[in-house]
Design an enzyme around this catalytic site. Sequence first.
Site, PDB file in Angstrom:
ATOM      1  CG  ASP A  25      -1.990   0.950   1.092  1.00 14.33           C
ATOM      2  OD1 ASP A  25      -2.174   1.825   0.034  1.00 14.33           O
ATOM      3  OD2 ASP A  25      -3.105   0.507   1.818  1.00 14.33           O
TER       4      ASP A  25
HETATM    5  C1  BGC Z   1      -5.067   3.051   0.129  1.00 19.48           C
HETATM    6  C2  BGC Z   1      -5.025   1.997  -1.046  1.00 19.48           C
HETATM    7  C3  BGC Z   1      -4.979   2.990  -2.249  1.00 19.48           C
HETATM    8  C4  BGC Z   1      -3.526   3.639  -2.288  1.00 19.48           C
HETATM    9  C5  BGC Z   1      -3.648   4.406  -3.819  1.00 19.48           C
HETATM   10  C6  BGC Z   1      -3.870   4.177  -0.113  1.00 19.48           C
HETATM   11  O1  BGC Z   1      -4.109   5.211   0.853  1.00 19.48           O
HETATM   12  O2  BGC Z   1      -4.927   2.640   1.339  1.00 19.48           O
HETATM   13  O3  BGC Z   1      -6.376   1.465  -0.770  1.00 19.48           O
HETATM   14  O4  BGC Z   1      -5.156   1.924  -3.400  1.00 19.48           O
HETATM   15  O5  BGC Z   1      -3.802   4.701  -1.271  1.00 19.48           O
HETATM   16  O6  BGC Z   1      -4.264   5.589  -3.845  1.00 19.48           O
END
Ligand code: BGC
Length: 767
Positions: free
Chosen positions: A308
Amino acid sequence: MSDGQNRTIRVACSAVRAPAGREGFKLSRTIASGLAALVAMLTCVSSGAAEQLQPDKPWMNPALDTDSRTRVLLEAMTRDEKLALVFGYFSSDAPWKNFKKPAAGLEQSAGYVGGSSRLGIPALMETDAGTGVASQPGPNPRLRTALPSNLATAASWDPDLAYAGGRMIGNEARLSGFNVLLAGGINLLREPRNGRNFEYGGEDPLLAANIVAAQIRGIQSNHIISTIKHYALNDQETNRTTLSVHIDDRSARMSDLLAFELAIAQSSPGAVMCAYNRVNEVYSCESRWLLDEVLKSDWGYKGFVMSDWGATHSTIPAANAGLDQQSGYPFDASPYFADALKEAVEDGYVPAARLDDMAARILRSMFVNGLFDEPVKAGDIDFAGHAEVSRAAAEGAMVLLKNDHHLLPLAKSVRSILIVGSHADAGVLSGGGSSQVYPVSGTALLERRPKGAGPRVYFRSSPMQALAAHIPARITYDAGTDIKAAAKLARHSDVVIVFARQWTTEGLDSTMHLDEEQDALIVALARVNAKTVVVLETGGPVLMPWVDKVAAVLEAWYPGSSGGEAIARVLVGEVNPSGRLPVTFPRSLEQLPRPHLDGFPEQHNARFSVDYTIEGAAVGYKWFDRRHFEPLFPFGHGLSYSKFDFSNFAAEVDDKRLSVRFAVKNTGDRAGKYVAQVYVSPIGGAAASGWEAPKRLSGFKKVSLQPGEGADVSLSIEPRILAVYDDAGKSWVIEEGDYDVSLSTDARTVVSHTKVHIPRQIIPISR
Ligand code: BGC
């Protein structure tokens, strides 16, 4: 060239082209590997039989099987090219880090991983998320179609609808130039206050897996990669990057991990996104147990693990534990998988073979999902058609929780309707955070909040305007900000429809209370008008201190960019509600395993533990059953405007596999859909059989019936749903014994039940 030679070439070429399943064309076994494959292919090229083949890039030949393509390409790559593949960038400017998005990345999007023109490797263009093509904040969000929330999709209990939604958003991603959709949210709804519940598939592993897997299959049918996320146990937002959840191996594998296991088996997502939180003290993205052992070894997962955004915390531990790609730099403190990884490989701290494995997994997913063979290209999107897909998804998801005296559907004779609150004159609410979609149909309102997260985004799809188009009544709107004034209007209306909202967002947990005096407003309206309907637009369960005072409650969730129309059609009966709760609605916070949400309200950087051993695998209704708690609305609950009768319920075990069948008939006077739910309980009790709770949802099916129509339904039960995880033997075990099998309308209402004897079975964990 002699005739004989010609014949040989034709045979070789047809072997190269012979169709063989999902991964395209496979070589026959005799020429499947290395040199022989190459010779066959070059022969095709030299004969002029396959113009598109590129002799200098044999991996571009779709006739080769995926593993051969991956291997041949990997052999052609330099170490730097492999390293480039395992390091991803944020694809938006991040001024707080003095970071400019990579030039080749798409504006205001989530991620970019460079490809190689020398080798023909496409760059990875990544966008959020599960309900549509999202945009990062900025001046020019891309306008796309928003589905209802994922929890709403789970509430449809309809994998076909989930597939259609996934296929639609995958198509928009593809036509927007993205080949990776950061979708597939499946964190089990263990904490009803989690601010991201709207992105996930509910509290039951079987339901969540079936719905999310269907969505992923729909997305990947567009020749793009879908992730599944956030692996694992990222079940609250408060201090999500610093907390550590505590849980034992067995309970985890029988709950949150089971949802991932089943969904991955059903949909083969190209990537798994590991989560922010720590699990048993170790960061998810460097947990050898989660990544190497459970995911890759036990489940045999062949795709890649991406972190993530900001969830990578090291180089050597993360790479050696099984993280394959660092995402979204500069969200992490350091570019761990850039120069530091190169140095670690050169010095032998990360084996070169491990770097090969990281790159190979990424390439393999790209080949399998068609990223090489069907490159994405921006193009025109059928927004009108997609609005219909979104509307159908919303209509299938709405849950009629209560309907006294059949107030709904609204009678044609209703002369005046007062609509109150939540900007229902203008639009419908959506959930916040990285999954935020900006709808092509327009944003009705950005509601700024005095401090903290936001704004709240309302999609332009007004329930009030839609209602006006469907019913001849006089319709008035009141914002509900002055409770007395609203009550005065309510007194003189035939029907009051009050829209109550719970805005939830990534990064912030909720309290389950409706904010800003909405409870008081509802009580005041219901006091003066017995025909008060509450329409809920919520991210998940909310408390309803007023529930006995109102006549009807419709849970509309975040209904997406056609949500207003969908709500109106359910209210007037053009659509018969058929959603069922994918989550238990508690009566009070005291009924939860953790009445106080650990760490809430968030203290910056607080490090603490969240004890998931309290409920273990008994999540949601299983916890309620175990504790004999009466919920406000049980898991699986939902009313219809039709009536259904059942007969001939029977269960049998054939060749060790449990199946059930029954007949169902729509005895109402309108078309409707029935969600058959099958629960199984060990008759000797949960404890004796090793189950975490008295019963489990073991199968379900949504059946669509015209008035008077009947259907015979049969269901085969997934064996792992009847098993317990044996950590010593590393296998799933079904204990021999008598089991009660019930056909139910929700987790607490049995229609019919029977007893079966199931023999002992051991199901190997690896596949
Ligand atoms: C989130 C993810 C997301 C990523 C990219 C993170 O803050 O937890 O679910 O895909 O950001 O935007």
